[in-house]
Design a protein around this motif. Structure first.
Motif, mmCIF file in Angstrom:
data_model
loop_
_atom_site.group_PDB
_atom_site.id
_atom_site.type_symbol
_atom_site.label_atom_id
_atom_site.label_comp_id
_atom_site.label_asym_id
_atom_site.label_seq_id
_atom_site.Cartn_x
_atom_site.Cartn_y
_atom_site.Cartn_z
ATOM 1 N N VAL A 68 1.174 -1.581 -0.306
ATOM 2 C CA VAL A 68 -0.146 -0.452 0.199
ATOM 3 C C VAL A 68 0.675 1.045 -0.214
ATOM 4 N N VAL A 69 0.428 2.121 -0.856
ATOM 5 C CA VAL A 69 1.776 3.583 -1.006
ATOM 6 C C VAL A 69 0.825 4.760 -0.916
ATOM 7 N N MET A 70 0.921 5.512 -0.278
ATOM 8 C CA MET A 70 0.281 6.852 -0.340
ATOM 9 C C MET A 70 1.075 7.958 -0.485
ATOM 10 N N LYS A 71 0.085 8.712 -0.986
ATOM 11 C CA LYS A 71 1.073 9.577 -2.299
ATOM 12 C C LYS A 71 0.613 10.712 -1.698
ATOM 13 N N LEU A 72 1.486 12.041 -1.439
ATOM 14 C CA LEU A 72 0.849 13.453 -0.596
ATOM 15 C C LEU A 72 1.629 14.181 -0.857
ATOM 16 N N LYS A 73 1.047 15.666 -1.118
ATOM 17 C CA LYS A 73 1.383 15.749 -2.466
ATOM 18 C C LYS A 73 0.729 18.064 -1.069
ATOM 19 N N VAL A 74 1.633 18.127 -0.208
ATOM 20 C CA VAL A 74 2.300 18.873 0.253
ATOM 21 C C VAL A 74 2.395 20.588 -0.398
ATOM 22 N N ASP A 75 1.572 21.487 -0.379
ATOM 23 C CA ASP A 75 1.486 22.967 -1.414
ATOM 24 C C ASP A 75 1.373 24.255 -0.272
ATOM 25 N N SER A 76 2.158 24.302 -0.053
ATOM 26 C CA SER A 76 1.878 25.978 0.619
ATOM 27 C C SER A 76 2.479 27.233 0.358
ATOM 28 N N LYS A 77 1.803 28.357 -0.136
ATOM 29 C CA LYS A 77 1.584 29.163 -0.297
ATOM 30 C C LYS A 77 1.012 30.426 0.464
ATOM 31 N N ALA A 78 1.402 31.304 0.485
ATOM 32 C CA ALA A 78 1.516 32.779 1.222
ATOM 33 C C ALA A 78 -0.174 33.597 0.610
ATOM 34 N N LYS A 79 -1.165 33.410 2.015
ATOM 35 C CA LYS A 79 -2.087 34.093 2.041
ATOM 36 C C LYS A 79 -2.289 35.005 0.967
ATOM 37 N N LEU A 87 6.802 23.115 -1.338
ATOM 38 C CA LEU A 87 6.194 22.334 -1.668
ATOM 39 C C LEU A 87 6.913 20.670 -1.556
ATOM 40 N N MET A 88 6.145 19.966 -0.926
ATOM 41 C CA MET A 88 6.516 18.120 -0.771
ATOM 42 C C MET A 88 5.494 17.874 -1.574
ATOM 43 N N GLU A 89 6.219 15.989 -1.826
ATOM 44 C CA GLU A 89 5.510 15.470 -2.034
ATOM 45 C C GLU A 89 6.542 13.992 -1.444
ATOM 46 N N LEU A 90 5.611 13.252 -0.921
ATOM 47 C CA LEU A 90 6.019 12.420 -0.338
ATOM 48 C C LEU A 90 5.389 11.006 -0.927
ATOM 49 N N GLU A 91 5.925 9.990 -1.079
ATOM 50 C CA GLU A 91 5.309 8.354 -1.576
ATOM 51 C C GLU A 91 5.834 7.309 -0.389
ATOM 52 N N TYR A 92 5.160 7.247 0.523
ATOM 53 C CA TYR A 92 5.205 6.464 1.867
ATOM 54 C C TYR A 92 5.019 4.664 1.312
ATOM 55 N N GLY A 93 5.033 4.059 1.640
ATOM 56 C CA GLY A 93 4.923 2.855 1.262
ATOM 57 C C GLY A 93 4.459 1.608 2.834
ATOM 58 N N MET A 117 -2.554 2.601 10.044
ATOM 59 C CA MET A 117 -1.202 1.935 10.437
ATOM 60 C C MET A 117 -0.159 3.211 10.155
ATOM 61 N N LEU A 118 -0.029 3.400 8.554
ATOM 62 C CA LEU A 118 1.334 4.042 7.760
ATOM 63 C C LEU A 118 1.249 5.374 8.045
ATOM 64 N N PHE A 119 0.300 6.113 9.163
ATOM 65 C CA PHE A 119 0.307 7.767 8.702
ATOM 66 C C PHE A 119 0.859 8.096 9.976
ATOM 67 N N PRO A 120 0.701 7.604 11.158
ATOM 68 C CA PRO A 120 1.697 7.784 12.078
ATOM 69 C C PRO A 120 3.702 8.769 11.477
ATOM 70 N N PHE A 121 2.976 7.368 10.739
ATOM 71 C CA PHE A 121 4.699 7.895 10.241
ATOM 72 C C PHE A 121 4.998 9.050 8.963
ATOM 73 N N VAL A 122 4.034 8.764 8.394
ATOM 74 C CA VAL A 122 3.687 10.005 7.248
ATOM 75 C C VAL A 122 3.952 11.316 7.830
ATOM 76 N N ARG A 123 2.540 11.650 9.139
ATOM 77 C CA ARG A 123 2.656 12.771 10.133
ATOM 78 C C ARG A 123 4.617 12.802 10.344
ATOM 79 N N ARG A 124 5.417 11.939 11.152
ATOM 80 C CA ARG A 124 6.102 12.994 11.577
ATOM 81 C C ARG A 124 7.012 13.193 11.061
#
Length: 169
Positions: A68-79, A87-93, A117-124
């Motif tokens: 199982v792979v969780m693909k996360l894209k975090v995009d941060s812009k100034a309000k 910009l962060m991209e992470l594929e965690y399996g 089960m994977l989420f706490p590690f992705v959060r960290r």
């Protein structure tokens, strides 16, 4: 009355217990771009953070093993300005050994229980990388994987219905 209790206990004993073990966890791919630093600008800005989550699951060759792979894209812009901050991209399996889940329930199990089960590690990882990248650590809010799964199933169902209607017209 005791006969009912005994039969209920016997039925529960006969039902196979679901087994799930995490065999491995890994970062498949990760990138972090500190666009604010690349532009040479700094200062205090209010971020607007958007998080996109995609999930992928597949059967592996050994019996009862799934990836199982969780693909996360975090995009941060100034309000205020809308300028890109990072910009962060992470594929965690994760590789899971799963037994005694009925075939009709394996798909939701893989896309709900395994990501939980994977989420706490992705959060960290996200918190550490954003902090190490020069920003306050981004602590992701808990993701409701049940809602995510239901929304994706409804989207897929809606996407297939018009195709069927146009084919018959």
């Amino acid at each position: 009355m005791s006969d009912t209790t005994t039969n209920g206990a016997a039925d529960a004993a006969q039902a196979p217990q679901i087994k799930m073990n995490v065999l491995a966890q890994f970062i498949r791919d990760m990138s972090f771009e500190n666009i604010l630093a690349q532009k040479g600008t700094g200062g205090e800005t209010q971020p607007d953070v958007q998080v996109q989550v995609n999930l992928d699951a597949r059967k592996r060759t050994p019996d009862h093993q799934f990836e199982v792979v969780m693909k996360l894209k975090v995009d941060s812009k100034a309000k205020g300005s809308g300028d890109q901050l990072f910009l962060m991209e992470l594929e965690y399996g994760g590789v899971f050994h799963i037994e005694n889940v009925p075939d009709e329930q394996i798909h939701p199990f893989l896309l709900i229980e395994c990501p939980r089960m994977l989420f706490p590690f992705v959060r960290r990882i996200v918190a550490d990388v954003t902090r190490d990248g020069g920003f306050p650590p981004l602590n992701l809010e808990t993701i409701d994987f049940v809602s995510l799964y239901r929304n994706e199933m409804m989207r897929r169902q809606a996407a297939t219905v018009p195709a069927d209607d146009s084919a018959s017209a």
